[in-house]
Design a protein around this motif. Structure first.
Motif, short mmCIF file in Angstrom:
data_model
loop_
_atom_site.label_atom_id
_atom_site.label_comp_id
_atom_site.label_asym_id
_atom_site.label_seq_id
_atom_site.Cartn_x
_atom_site.Cartn_y
_atom_site.Cartn_z
N CYS A 99 -4.68 -4.34 -10.37
CA CYS A 99 -4.29 -3.05 -9.81
C CYS A 99 -2.78 -2.97 -9.67
CB CYS A 99 -4.93 -2.83 -8.43
SG CYS A 99 -6.73 -2.85 -8.42
N GLU A 100 -2.30 -1.73 -9.54
CA GLU A 100 -0.93 -1.48 -9.13
C GLU A 100 -0.94 -1.08 -7.66
OE1 GLU A 100 0.72 1.45 -11.68
OE2 GLU A 100 1.37 0.01 -13.20
N ALA A 101 -0.05 -1.67 -6.89
CA ALA A 101 0.02 -1.38 -5.46
C ALA A 101 1.37 -0.76 -5.11
CB ALA A 101 -0.22 -2.65 -4.65
N GLU A 102 1.36 0.30 -4.28
CA GLU A 102 2.59 0.95 -3.84
C GLU A 102 2.98 0.42 -2.46
OE1 GLU A 102 2.15 5.18 -3.91
OE2 GLU A 102 0.93 5.16 -5.73
N ASP A 103 4.28 0.37 -2.20
CA ASP A 103 4.83 0.01 -0.89
C ASP A 103 4.31 -1.33 -0.38
OD1 ASP A 103 6.10 2.49 -0.99
OD2 ASP A 103 4.44 3.49 0.04
N MET A 104 4.02 -2.25 -1.27
CA MET A 104 3.46 -3.53 -0.84
C MET A 104 4.46 -4.31 0.02
SD MET A 104 1.08 -5.77 -0.71
CE MET A 104 -0.17 -5.25 -1.89
N GLU A 105 5.76 -4.17 -0.26
CA GLU A 105 6.75 -4.95 0.48
C GLU A 105 6.76 -4.62 1.98
OE1 GLU A 105 8.68 -1.28 -1.26
OE2 GLU A 105 7.40 -2.88 -2.00
N GLU A 106 6.28 -3.42 2.37
CA GLU A 106 6.27 -3.05 3.79
C GLU A 106 5.22 -3.83 4.58
OE1 GLU A 106 5.80 1.12 4.22
OE2 GLU A 106 7.48 1.64 2.88
N SER A 152 9.42 -12.16 -0.79
CA SER A 152 10.12 -11.03 -1.38
C SER A 152 9.63 -10.81 -2.80
CB SER A 152 11.63 -11.26 -1.37
OG SER A 152 11.95 -12.40 -2.14
N PHE A 153 9.56 -9.51 -3.19
CA PHE A 153 9.18 -9.15 -4.55
C PHE A 153 10.42 -8.96 -5.39
CE2 PHE A 153 5.34 -7.69 -2.33
CZ PHE A 153 4.37 -8.24 -3.15
N ASP A 154 10.30 -9.33 -6.66
CA ASP A 154 11.40 -9.15 -7.59
C ASP A 154 11.30 -7.76 -8.23
OD1 ASP A 154 13.60 -9.53 -9.15
OD2 ASP A 154 12.55 -10.75 -10.66
N VAL A 155 11.23 -6.71 -7.39
CA VAL A 155 11.14 -5.33 -7.87
C VAL A 155 12.05 -4.48 -7.01
CG1 VAL A 155 8.79 -5.56 -8.75
CG2 VAL A 155 9.14 -4.88 -6.38
N SER A 156 12.43 -3.36 -7.58
CA SER A 156 13.28 -2.44 -6.83
C SER A 156 12.45 -1.66 -5.81
CB SER A 156 13.98 -1.48 -7.79
OG SER A 156 13.02 -0.77 -8.56
N GLU A 157 13.11 -1.02 -4.89
CA GLU A 157 12.43 -0.29 -3.82
C GLU A 157 11.60 0.84 -4.39
OE1 GLU A 157 13.60 1.87 0.43
OE2 GLU A 157 15.14 0.98 -0.85
N ASN A 158 10.42 1.06 -3.80
CA ASN A 158 9.47 2.11 -4.19
C ASN A 158 8.86 1.89 -5.57
OD1 ASN A 158 9.97 3.49 -1.76
ND2 ASN A 158 11.74 4.55 -2.67
N GLN A 159 9.02 0.71 -6.14
CA GLN A 159 8.41 0.41 -7.44
C GLN A 159 7.06 -0.26 -7.20
OE1 GLN A 159 10.84 -1.91 -10.03
NE2 GLN A 159 9.27 -2.15 -11.59
N THR A 160 6.05 0.11 -8.00
CA THR A 160 4.74 -0.51 -7.85
C THR A 160 4.76 -1.94 -8.36
OG1 THR A 160 4.03 0.30 -10.02
CG2 THR A 160 3.57 1.72 -8.12
N VAL A 161 3.85 -2.76 -7.84
CA VAL A 161 3.74 -4.15 -8.27
C VAL A 161 2.31 -4.41 -8.73
CG1 VAL A 161 5.56 -4.97 -6.76
CG2 VAL A 161 3.22 -4.93 -5.92
N LEU A 162 2.17 -5.34 -9.68
CA LEU A 162 0.85 -5.74 -10.13
C LEU A 162 0.25 -6.72 -9.13
CD1 LEU A 162 1.32 -6.37 -13.96
CD2 LEU A 162 0.04 -4.51 -12.88
N VAL A 163 -1.01 -6.49 -8.78
CA VAL A 163 -1.72 -7.39 -7.87
C VAL A 163 -3.12 -7.61 -8.41
CG1 VAL A 163 -0.42 -6.74 -5.81
CG2 VAL A 163 -2.50 -5.47 -6.42
N ALA A 164 -3.73 -8.75 -8.03
CA ALA A 164 -5.13 -9.01 -8.32
C ALA A 164 -5.92 -8.78 -7.04
CB ALA A 164 -5.31 -10.44 -8.83
#
Length: 862
Positions: A586-593, A600-612
């Motif tokens: 899945c893609e997850a939004e706002d996961m860093e919050e 920490s995620f190696d993604v820019s702010e408001n960018q979705t991240v891949l998760v299982a």
């Protein structure tokens, strides 16, 4: 027929050797192969190849068995067809042919299943693997490095394809390749002739690069099929491909290749002794008459024929002290390439080591062939229906005839020797008969034990998530697997069968009843055996084996991970499924919050991240739900840069979910299989590459993650490249999704149709004794390291069936030096292969710890 013992074979060789000398009198001289006329069918369509020499990975039915895979034949149901539909992600089906001896194969033919208009299955593309000894399999590549061969476009036409370069092999496999799910059937034929040189490998220094008028001339052996590291070992290549180089070495017979392609060359600046040494290994002891070396002599570019050659011979174990020396006549007038014929003076040898001395700055060879007299009993074959005797090639020397006056003496000697042989063989067999009987009984007992043990293991491995605890001692361990007693430190041969097996539920109760203090006694062995804690995973796969004291401490705690809103998920694909749930990408939004501050995620702010997302089915029973909560608690404690991290949970409503990291490059197995090692082949095929230093960097990260797990006394139990995920900059994180994916169902041993045991990665004591420890994880790491350095191009022990893999673990148990190890990968340095072998040490206590493995990999970083 079972192989004889070394003792017996040594005695028989000493007996047969005088006989071979006698039979040599009637031998015939053979010349090298001529590729232009070496194109005769080898016996699939003509039935000279017997049914028992044709096998396959599987078959759809008896009427589509391997023996029906003969070109231009409609027997049975018209072709060989594998058991099931071939999937793009699981292309391991093959049709195998045993030619009984080495052959020079120049052409292959394929055909689909027509069956008089009923069938319409065929292979549009396929690959070929071959082997000279049945143990090391080599993937054929054309001169541009391409593996895939264009096949059929309908079910009836025969499509012939030249093999450029040709192959020298005894065993050949045809492997269908598809890009979408489809049914495939094949009929095949091989074309070529017998390999009369008898050469099975040559070892030589790597060819070098010349700069000529600002042009790069590559003089490497580009089709060598052995190991290539600091030198070339245990393979054959351009020096035996039947193609002689042109007078101008910059030019080539082959279209669209680099300058210097036809030659293997060296400069004297790299050889302080003044010579290049090449060692040739042969299939048996032969009487050598001559050696022919095709050399370039373009003296205007400082390339000349060798000044002198000195050859040493080995007939048994030792090299002869008296070599043969030969000096050709130097030619500074004619720049043409030429064969130099070297007399070998009828030396008997199974290996030859030749030192070629430089006469100028460069020396270049394109072909080396040998002529030898061989005994009649080694060369006589059944007649073939090809219009000519199988051993006859254009240019062969005439057969030596035995003088009639010596015939009676020869026959009398043969009869006397045969009587002596029979008497000695009877004595040898009589002395060993009781030993054989006892060994057979012992093996039968072990096989019976193994069958019972695997049956129990399969149920436990497939029905439980197998979170297990490390016991403090051998006596307190309580495995769900059948034991073979006695379990001493040296694992002696079992003296009796243990019929009574522990009850799985009772083991769980016994484990739960143990006090935490019992797990903290002094004198705990470094490798403690794992007890089973009966936790049911979502997918039926394995997570980790966890100390019982940790489970006790976690049992009363609340969920330590924050709730994540389901609405922030976007489904992409299903990664796997099991008895009680599924795993989704899945893609997850706002996961860093929702994450801890230490992550920490190696993604820019408001960018979705891949998760299982592991999802428990709503209809899962109470035990499965409790185990799901325990798995969350355990995963929440794992915080290491090389271990997949638990990011969040969804517990407010069904289905219950746990959210873990997922890396953008997928798993390591698929990642590496899409890449090639750096080199000319990858350059020509435009394939993406991974350097050796990056491979070792990834392996070091796996070792680091396992070092962290072992420091907690956690045991993974399913370590493999399929369970390692790849991120940016070759970042590796260890996971546990592999067992749940259909893509990897072939990696697990199937009992009653269920994939349950990853036997090709398991230590012998895990398979035979049900022992899962940090030491068994070390064994699996060795296999994972082997996968990594072979770019996951083949399954471990690909030449063995599942049953043969299990039989091989029995050889580790008996420790009679018959066990088979995975071979050294082509690009694997000796220190790293030595590390692999130490991971597969029979004695678990002598295997290195993950701390030691991590240190060794760091010390050997390029």
């Amino acid at each position: 027929m079972k192989a004889r013992s070394r003792f017996e074979m040594n005695h028989l060789w000493k007996i047969f050797f005088p006989l071979s000398l006698l039979l040599y009198l009637s031998g015939n001289v053979k010349s090298q192969v001529n590729p232009s006329v070496c194109r005769s069918p080898l016996g699939m369509s003509g039935r000279q190849i017997l049914d028992e020499d044709i096998s396959a990975s599987s078959q759809w039915s008896e009427s589509t068995a391997a023996k029906y895979g003969r070109l231009d034949s409609e027997e049975g149901d018209g072709a060989w067809c594998p058991e099931s539909t071939i999937e793009p992600e699981n292309m391991n089906e093959f049709l195998q042919i045993d030619l009984r001896s080495l052959h020079f194969i120049t052409l292959v033919g394929t055909q689909g299943r027509h069956a008089g208009g009923i069938g319409n299955e065929f292979a549009q593309t396929y690959k070929i693997k071959y082997s000279r000894d049945g143990s090391r399999w080599i993937s054929w590549r054309n001169r541009q490095g391409k593996e895939v061969i264009e096949g059929n476009r309908n079910a009836y036409d025969i499509v012939l394809k030249d093999l450029e370069p040709p192959i020298i092999a005894r065993f050949v496999r045809f492997m269908p390749v598809i890009d979408h799910s489809m049914n495939v059937c094949m009929r095949v034929e091989l074309y070529g002739c017998e390999w009369l040189d008898g050469l099975v490998s040559y070892n030589a220094p790597l060819g070098q690069e010349m700069i000529l008028h600002d042009q790069e001339v590559y003089l490497n052996d580009s089709v060598y099929d052995g190991a290539i590291l600091y030198s070339m070992t245990e393979g054959l290549g351009q020096l035996t491909d039947g193609m002689c180089g042109l007078d101008d070495f910059v030019l080539s017979h082959v279209y669209n290749v680099w300058p210097g392609y036809d030659y293997v060359g060296w400069t004297n600046e790299s050889f302080p002794n003044g010579y290049v040494e090449i060692m040739f290994e042969f299939d048996r002891t032969r009487n050598f008459t001559t050696m022919k070396v095709h050399c370039n002599n373009m003296f205007s570019q400082r390339v000349k024929v060798f000044q002198k050659v000195v050859c040493y011979f080995r007939s048994d174990l030792d090299w002869e002290s008296t070599p043969v020396s030969f000096s050709p006549v130097m030619d500074d007038v004619n720049p043409s390439a030429r064969f130099v014929t070297v007399s070998l003076q009828n030396h008997m040898a199974s290996a030859i080591k030749c030192q070629y001395y430089f006469s100028d700055m460069w020396m270049m060879f394109s072909e080396i062939t040998f002529q030898s007299d061989t005994a009649m009993y080694n060369t006589t074959l059944a007649p073939r229906k090809t219009g000519a005797p199988p051993n006859t090639q254009p240019g062969d020397n005439p057969v030596h005839k035995v003088d009639d006056s010596n015939t009676r003496i020869l026959i009398g000697c043969l009869v006397a020797i045969i009587f002596i042989l029979v008497a000695i063989i009877v004595i040898i067999l009589w002395r060993q008969v009781w030993q054989k009987v006892l060994e057979k009984v012992s093996r039968r007992m072990l096989d019976d034990e193994l069958t019972a043990s695997l049956s129990i293991q399969s149920e436990a491995f497939s029905c439980n998530n197998n979170l297990t605890s490390s016991a403090p001692s051998e006596q307190e361990s309580s495995s769900t697997y059948e034991r073979i007693f006695p379990l001493g430190a040296d694992y002696q041969e079992p003296s009796r069968l243990v019929r009574k097996l522990p009850d799985v539920s009772q083991v769980s109760e016994d484990t739960a009843s143990k006090s935490p203090q019992s797990s903290t006694q002094e004198g705990v062995p470094h490798y403690a055996e794992a007890d089973i804690v009966n936790l049911q995973g979502v997918t039926g796969g394995n997570t980790y084996a966890v100390p019982a004291v940790t489970m006790d401490l976690l049992s009363g705690k609340d969920i330590p991970i924050e709730e994540f809103p389901r609405k922030l998920f976007t489904f992409k694909e299903k990664l796997g499924e099991g008895q009680f749930g599924e795993v989704h990408l899945c893609e997850a939004e706002d996961m860093e919050e929702f994450m801890d501050k230490d992550f920490s995620f190696d993604v820019s702010e408001n960018q979705t991240v891949l998760v299982a997302v592991k999802m428990l089915r709503a209809d899962a029973n109470k035990n499965a739900r409790n185990d799901f909560l325990k798995e969350i608690k355990i995963m929440s404690r794992l915080k290491d840069p090389n271990i997949i991290r638990l990011l969040g949970v969804c517990m407010s409503s069904d289905p219950l979910c746990m959210i873990t990291e997922y890396m953008e490059n997928g798993d390591l197995n698929q990642f590496l299989s899409r890449h090639e090692p750096e080199g000319m082949i990858a350059l020509l095929s435009n394939a993406p590459t991974v350097s050796y230093s990056n491979l070792q960097h990834m392996a070091t990260q796996i070792a680091s993650g396992m070092k962290y797990l072992s420091s907690l006394n956690f045991v993974h139990r399913d370590l493999a490249t399929r369970n390692c995920l790849v991120g940016k900059n070759y970042t590796i994180k260890i996971a546990d999704f592999g067992m749940s994916r259909n893509l990897y169902s072939g990696d697990y041993y199937r009992i009653q149709g269920r994939a349950v045991l990853p036997i090709r990665w398991m230590s012998w004591e895990s398979i035979l004794l049900g022992k899962f420890t940090t030491a068994s994880d070390v064994w699996a790491f060795g296999v994972t390291l082997w996968e990594t350095l072979t770019f996951c191009k083949e399954q471990p022990y690909s030449q063995l069936s599942d049953e043969q893999v299990i039989e091989n673990t029995g050889e580790f148990f008996r420790d009679q030096r018959r066990q088979i190890y995975l071979p050294q990968p082509h690009m694997c340095p000796d220190p790293i292969y030595k590390l692999m072998l130490s991971c597969w040490h029979r004695n678990a206590k002598e295997r290195p710890s993950f701390q030691e493995i991590h240190r060794i990999l760091l010390e050997n970083t390029p």
